[in-house]
Design an enzyme around this catalytic site. Structure first.
Site, PDB file in Angstrom:
ATOM      1  N   GLY B 286     -36.640 -15.005 -38.147  1.00  0.00           N
ATOM      2  CA  GLY B 286     -35.802 -15.997 -38.819  1.00  0.00           C
ATOM      3  C   GLY B 286     -36.615 -16.717 -39.883  1.00  0.00           C
ATOM      4  CB  SER B 287     -35.980 -19.989 -41.490  1.00  0.00           C
ATOM      5  OG  SER B 287     -34.591 -19.733 -41.554  1.00  0.00           O
ATOM      6  CB  THR B 288     -40.924 -19.151 -38.729  1.00  0.00           C
ATOM      7  OG1 THR B 288     -40.494 -17.956 -38.095  1.00  0.00           O
ATOM      8  CG2 THR B 288     -40.483 -20.340 -37.903  1.00  0.00           C
ATOM      9  CE  LYS B 290     -35.106 -18.597 -45.044  1.00  0.00           C
ATOM     10  NZ  LYS B 290     -34.155 -19.660 -44.675  1.00  0.00           N
TER      11      LYS B 290
END
Lengths: 371, 630
Positions: B286-288, B290
Site C-alpha cells: 500500500g501507500s508506505t 510510495k
C-alpha cells in the site's frame, strides 16, 4: 625288553637346565593364578586365595609325580605303550557314553567323580606319543614305505583324532594331531606324504566347519571380533582389552581390570592375558622366552640321546608342550581362533598341571642318558 | 632324524618370534586405542549436560536463561531389586512402574530416563536423591528459562526436549549456544560395582557461548505493550512491528501477534511459532511503498516537491485503465509535497509515469525488494515483483502507489531506512556478538553491513522533509508527537486471496522515523484486519507508532526539539467529517468509498436507498454510518 641303556643308572643325573625351566614356569604360574583367580575366588568361594591354594596343592602333587617319573626308567613307557594306548581308547569310548561322560562347556570330555574327574583326551595325547615313539623307532628302515611303515601309525592317529572330535574338543585334537605329525616328520616320513596329508587335512577342516556351525563363527570372530562383540567375538575382545592396555610395564601385579568379571574365567585359558595386563610386554617376554628355552632344551636333550625311542619320546613330549603353549598364546593375542587349550604350567587346573609335570618327569628321566 | 628336529626348532623359533611381535604390536602399538575402548567398557559415564549460552539484549539483560533441571539415569547392573526400585521411583516421579522396570532390567550399561524422569524440578530432584536408591543417579542438566514468555518469542525461538534449538535464534545459532556435554565417569567391574584402584573422572561440560542481540529490552517492552493494546482494541487477525536503527541495520525490537509461550510451544498451532510475521509475511504494502517512488523520482530529478504542481480529479487513466484515488472526489490542485502529504494516488501514478517502468523497477530492486534481506532469522520471505518483461505502464503505475507488488515488513524497514539515513541500504541483523562465559572474550558476529548506496544524501534529506510534513500536515498526523520530529507514511493495503481482493479486510500500516533531521530509529507497524474501526493506516497504525516513538526516543537519548514542522491547525479538527451522499450508489461503488467512517450495511439489496446520518452532517471520524440496501 628290559635291558639296554634306558634301565641303567645314569652317570650324570637329570638335566638341570630343563628342571630349572620347569620350576620357573611352575612358580610363575602360581604367581599368576594368585592374582588372576583372586576376584572369582572371592566371588564364588568367598576366598581370594581359593584358586592359588588349590593350584599350589596340584603343583605339590605334580612335583612329587615328576620326581617319581624322573626316577622311573623311561623304557617303561615303551614296554607299556600298547597297553596305555588301549586303555586310552577305552576311556575315549567310555566318555562318549551318556551317563559316564560329563558335558562341560559344550564338550562331553570329562569322566570320573568330583575332584577325581579328568579328561581321557589328556591321557590320549600322552599315550599316543608313547605309542608313536615306540613304533616309529622300530620302523626306522621302512618309514618311507606307506603300507609297511606309515599305515598302522596313521590309522591309530586317525582313530584317536576322530574320537576326540566326537566330544568335540578341537583344541586337544589339534594339539594331539600336530604332535603326532611332528613325530612322523622327525622320524623321517617322506615329504610327499606330508603334502598329501596337508591337502587331506584342509579338505577335512572344511568338512568339520561345515558340520558344526559354531566353528565358522569362531573363525569369523577371529577375523573381526568386533563384528559380534557380545557373541563369538566376546572372548577375543575381552582378552585384547586386557593385553592391550598393559603396555610395556603393565598396570602392576594384582592391578588387572579385566579380571573383574569382564574376562570369563581369567585363571584358566586366558591367564596369559591377565598376566600381560599386569606385567606388560616385559612380563609377556619372560613367559615366551621361558617356553622357547624349554623347547630348545627339550630338542637339545632329544638330539643327544642315542636310543631312537628316547629321542622320539622327548621330542614328542616337548613338541606337545610347544604346540599347546603356542596355540594358547596365539588365542590370547588374537593370532588364531579361540580353541580352548590351557597354557601348560601356568593355567589353573589340577589335571592340566599334574599331567604337565608328570610329562616333564619323563623328559628328565630320559635326560639321564644324554651323551 | 636330527636334521629334521633341528628344522622343527628353527620353525618354533620363528613361531614364537611371531607371537612376540604380535604381543608387542597389541601392547605397544595398539595399546592406546585398546585402552580407550576398554575404558568405555569399564566406565559408566553419567552425562553432565552443558548449559546453553545465555541470550542477552544489547545492554546485557538476560532474555533467555537456564534453570537447573537434573535428569535421572539408571545403571541396570547396580540394581539388586528392580521391582522394588521401580515401585519406589515410580511413586516419586509419577511415572509408570512397568516402564521404569523395563528400563531397569534392560541389558545396557546406562539408561537415561525420558519424559517424567527428564529435567526434574529442584524439589523433585532432591526427593529422588533422598531415596538413595542403588543404581539410580542424577545427572546435571538444565532447561531454558524464557523470562519474557510470549514476548520476543519469535525472535528467541525455543529448544526441544534435548535442549536443541528448534526455532528462532535458538535454532539459527544452535551450534555455539549448545556447548559440549561433559560426564562423571565411574569405573566399575562387569557387575557394576566400583572397581578398586581406578579414580573416577569428572569431565566438566563446556557451557554454550553467551549471545548478545541487537534487541533493546526496553524498546521491545514498549513495542510489546503497544501491540498488546492494539490486540485488545482491534482484535486483529495479526499484528507485527519492527524497530531498526537505520544507520546500522541493527534490529532494536521486533514483535508480532499472535504469539506463543516458548516453554509450552507444543500447545500452539505450528503456524503460530513457525511464522515470524515481520520477516515472513508477504503482502501488498500500500501507500508506505510510495516512499520508494518518491525517492526514485527525486533522485532522477523528475520532480520538484515545491515548484511542480499536480491536479487530481480523483482518478487517472493509464493505457485505458482508470486508477482511482482513495479520495473519491480527488485532491484537486496540489504541490507535489502536498501529493505526498495527501498520499494522492494519481499524483504518484504521475511520478511513476515520469520515471518509466524500467527506471522505477530498477529502484525498487535497488532498495532490496524482490530478494531476501539476509537477516539472521529463519523463514524470511522474498516478496513478489513483476518480472521485467511483464512490467508495462499499468504495472508501473500501480506499483508507484504500492499495489501489485508483494513485500515483507523487514524489506520495507530496510528500504525506508536507506531512504532516510542518507541513502545507504543496510543488511538487517539481530545477533551482535558472542561472549565466552569463562574468559569473557567477545567475538563480533555482525558489524553494520552496507549493501549498496541507493540514493544521494540530498535526495534522502528531501525525503525526510516530505515524511515529516506527512506527519505534521498529512495522512500521518495521528503519529505526531509534540517536540519529536517524526516523519512517516501510512499504508492501507487490500489483502489478496485466490487472485482477487478480500472485502473489508485490509492490512493497515505505518512506517515512521525520528528525528527527521537525523533518524535514530525506523519503526514499522502493521495491523492485519482490525475490527470495529475504519481500516485506515492513518487511523489505526499511525497512533500506535506515535506512542511507540514517544516512549522509545527517550530510551535512545533523543531529546525534544523546538524546530519541528508545526502541526497544521486546519487539520486540528480532522476528527469531524462531512457525511457524503451515498444514496443511489451500488454495492460495489460503496466499497470504493474510502471515507474515514465506519459504513454499516443493512439489508440485502444492491443499491443504497437511505442513509443515516444524512449527507452534509459532520460526524467524528470512525463513527458509524448506516446504509440500507434494497
Amino acid at each position: 625288553m628290559l635291558e639296554g641303556s634306558g634301565f641303567a643308572v645314569s652317570a650324570h643325573g637329570i638335566d638341570k637346565v630343563f628342571l630349572l625351566l620347569v620350576l620357573l614356569l611352575t612358580g610363575t604360574g602360581l604367581f599368576m593364578v594368585a592374582s588372576a583367580g583372586e576376584v572369582w575366588g572371592q566371588f564364588n568361594y568367598g576366598n581370594s586365595f581359593y584358586f592359588v591354594e588349590r593350584q599350589a596343592l596340584f603343583a605339590g602333587v605334580g612335583l612329587i609325580a615328576m620326581s617319581f617319573f624322573a626316577k622311573l626308567p623311561y623304557l617303561f613307557w615303551k614296554q607299556y605303550a600298547s597297553v596305555g594306548l588301549a586303555a586310552a581308547f577305552l576311556l575315549l569310548i567310555a566318555v562318549l557314553i551318556p551317563g559316564i561322560g560329563m558335558v562341560r562347556n559344550g564338550s562331553q570330555s570329562w569322566i570320573g567323580v568330583g575332584a577325581l574327574s579328568f579328561q581321557p583326551s589328556e591321557w590320549m595325547k600322552m599315550a599316543l606319543v608313547f605309542y608313536l615313539a615306540a613304533i616309529l623307532s622300530e620302523r626306522k628302515k621302512v618309514i618311507h614305505l606307506f603300507w609297511k611303515g606309515l599305515f598302522t601309525p596313521l590309522v591309530t592317529i586317525g582313530a584317536a583324532f576322530g574320537f576326540i572330535m566326537l566330544q568335540p574338543d578341537l583344541g586337544t585334537a589339534a594339539v594331539m594331531g600336530g604332535t603326532a605329525f611332528l613325530l612322523l616328520f622327525s622320524a623321517g616320513a617322506p615329504i610327499r606324504f606330508f603334502a598329501t596329508i596337508g591337502a587331506l587335512a584342509i579338505s577335512g577342516l572344511v568338512l568339520l566347519i561345515a558340520s558344526a556351525p559354531y566353528r565358522i563363527k569362531r573363525i569369523t570372530a577371529y577375523l573381526d571380533p568386533w563384528s559380534d562383540p557380545l557373541g563369538s567375538g566376546f572372548q577375543i575382545i575381552q582378552s585384547l582389552y586386557a593385553v592391550g592396555p598393559g603396555g610395556l610395564f603393565g598396570h602392576g601385579y594384582g592391578e588387572s581390570r579385566q579380571k573383574y568379571y569382564y574376562l570369563p574365567e581369567p585363571q584358566t585359558d586366558f591367564i596369559f592375558a591377565i598376566w600381560t595386563e599386569e606385567t606388560g610386554f616385559l612380563g609377556a617376554l619372560w613367559v615366551i622366552i621361558l617356553f622357547f628355552l624349554l623347547i630348545w632344551r627339550g630338542i637339545y636333550i632329544a638330539m643327544r640321546l642315542d636310543d631312537p625311542f628316547g629321542t622320539l619320546l622327548v621330542f614328542g613330549l616337548t613338541g606337545m608342550l610347544s604346540l599347546q603353549s603356542f596355540i594358547n598364546l596365539g588365542v590370547v593375542t588374537g593370532l588364531i581362533p579361540v580353541t580352548g587349550v590351557t597354557l601348560p604350567f601356568l593355567s589353573y587346573g589340577g589335571s592340566s598341571l599334574t599331567m604337565t609335570l608328570l610329562l616333564a618327569g619323563i623328559v628328565l628321566s630320559t635326560s639321564r642318558h644324554m651323551r | 632324524m636330527r636334521v629334521r628336529m633341528f628344522w622343527v626348532l628353527v620353525f618354533s623359533f620363528v613361531a614364537f618370534s611371531i607371537l612376540t611381535i604380535r604381543t608387542g604390536y597389541i601392547q605397544l602399538w595398539n595399546g592406546a586405542e585398546l585402552t580407550k575402548k576398554a575404558e568405555e567398557l569399564w566406565g559408566r559415564s553419567i552425562p553432565a549436560e552443558p548449559e546453553r549460552g545465555l541470550i542477552v539484549d544489547r545492554n546485557g539483560e538476560v532474555l533467555a536463561g537456564n534453570k537447573h533441571a537434573p535428569t535421572v539415569y539408571v545403571i541396570p547392573s547396580q540394581i539388586d531389586d528392580p521391582e522394588q526400585t521401580a515401585k519406589t521411583l515410580a511413586a516419586v516421579l509419577g511415572e509408570k512402574e512397568s516402564l521404569l522396570y523395563e528400563r531397569m532390567t534392560k541389558r545396557s550399561s546406562i539408561e537415561r530416563l525420558s519424559s517424567k524422569g527428564r529435567h526434574l524440578s529442584t524439589d523433585k530432584a532432591r526427593e529422588v536423591a533422598e531415596l538413595q536408591l542403588k543404581g539410580i543417579w542424577l545427572g546435571e542438566d538444565s532447561v531454558r528459562n524464557y523470562v519474557w514468555k510470549e514476548r520476543l518469542a519469535h525472535i528467541i525461538g525455543f529448544t526441544g526436549a534435548d535442549n536443541q534449538g528448534l526455532a528462532g535464534i535458538e535454532a539459527y545459532y544452535d551450534q555455539k549456544l549448545s556447548g559440549k556435554a561433559g560426564s562423571i565417569q565411574m569405573f566399575t567391574d562387569a557387575k557394576g560395582n566400583e572397581m578398586p584402584g581406578l579414580v573416577n573422572d569428572y569431565n566438566e561440560p563446556v557451557n554454550g557461548m553467551d549471545l548478545q542481540l541487537t534487541i533493546d529490552a526496553d524498546i521491545q517492552a514498549v513495542m510489546e505493550r503497544e501491540l498488546d493494546l492494539a490486540q485488545k482494541t482491534y482484535k486483529p487477525d495479526a499484528a507485527m512491528s519492527i524497530a531498526m536503527d537505520p544507520n546500522t541495520g541493527e534490529i532494536l525490537a521486533m514483535s508480532s501477534r499472535p504469539s506463543y509461550d516458548p516453554s509450552r510451544f507444543q500447545e500452539y498451532d505450528p503456524d503460530i511459532y513457525n511464522r515470524n510475521l515481520p520477516v515472513w509475511n508477504t503482502f501488498e504494502p500500500g501507500s508506505t511503498f510510495k516512499i520508494i517512488t518518491l525517492a526514485a523520482a527525486l533522485e532522477e530529478n523528475k520532480v520538484d516537491l515545491d515548484k511542480d504542481h499536480f491536479f487530481d480529479p480523483g482518478y487517472v487513466e493509464v493505457n485505458g485503465t482508470r486508477l482511482r484515488c482513495w479520495k473519491r472526489e480527488g485532491h484537486g490542485h496540489q504541490s507535489f509535497l502536498e501529493v505526498v502529504q495527501n498520499s494522492c494516488n494519481p499524483g504518484f501514478v504521475e511520478l511513476g509515469t515520469r520515471l518509466g517502468e524500467k527506471t522505477l523497477f530498477s529502484y525498487i530492486r535497488k532498495f532490496g525488494f524482490g530478494e531476501k534481506t539476509g537477516i539472521d532469522l529463519y523463514g524470511e520471505g522474498t516478496g513478489i515483483l513483476f518480472t521485467e518483461q511483464s512490467a508495462g505502464p499499468v504495472e508501473a503505475a500501480t506499483a508507484a502507489f504500492g499495489q501489485g507488488v508483494a513485500v515483507t515488513p523487514i524489506q520495507q524497514v530496510a528500504a525506508v531506512s536507506a531512504a532516510v539515513n542518507g541513502g545507504i541500504l543496510y543488511k538487517p541483523y539481530v545477533a551482535k556478538s558472542w561472549t565466552n562465559p569463562v574468559s569473557g572474550i567477545k567475538e563480533t558476529i555482525h558489524k553494520p553491513d552496507q549493501v549498496r548506496r541507493v540514493i544521494s544524501e540530498e535526495t534522502s534529506a528531501q525525503i525526510r522533509r516530505a515524511l515529516e510534513s506527512v506527519v505534521a500536515k498529512g495522512t500521518g498526523r495521528n503519529a505526531f508527537v509534540d517536540g519529536y520530529r517524526i516523519g512517516g507514511k501510512t499504508g492501507t493495503a487490500q489483502k489478496a486471496k485466490d487472485g482477487g481482493y478480500l472485502e473489508n479486510n485490509h492490512i493497515v500500516s505505518f512506517i515512521g522515523m525520528a528525528p527527521a533531521n537525523d533518524p535514530k530509529v525506523v519503526i514499522y507497524t502493521a495491523i492485519d484486519n482490525p475490527k470495529g474501526t475504519v481500516q485506515f493506516g492513518g487511523t489505526v497504525a499511525a497512533p500506535i507508532v506515535g506512542k511507540m516513538m514517544e516512549d522509545i526516543l527517550p530510551l535512545l537519548n533523543v531529546s525534544k526539539q523546538s524546530n519541528q514542522i508545526e502541526k497544521e491547525k486546519t487539520w486540528s479538527d480532522p476528527e469531524l467529517i462531512v457525511v457524503p451522499d451515498l444514496v443511489g450508489l451500488t454495492k460495489d461503488q460503496l466499497k470504493e468509498q474510502l471515507v474515514n467512517v465506519n459504513i454499516v450495511v443493512e439489508g440485502n439489496g444492491s443499491t443504497v436507498v437511505s442513509q443515516s446520518p444524512k449527507s452534509g452532517v459532520k460526524i467524528e471520524a470512525g463513527s458509524k454510518l448506516r446504509v440500507l440496501l434494497k
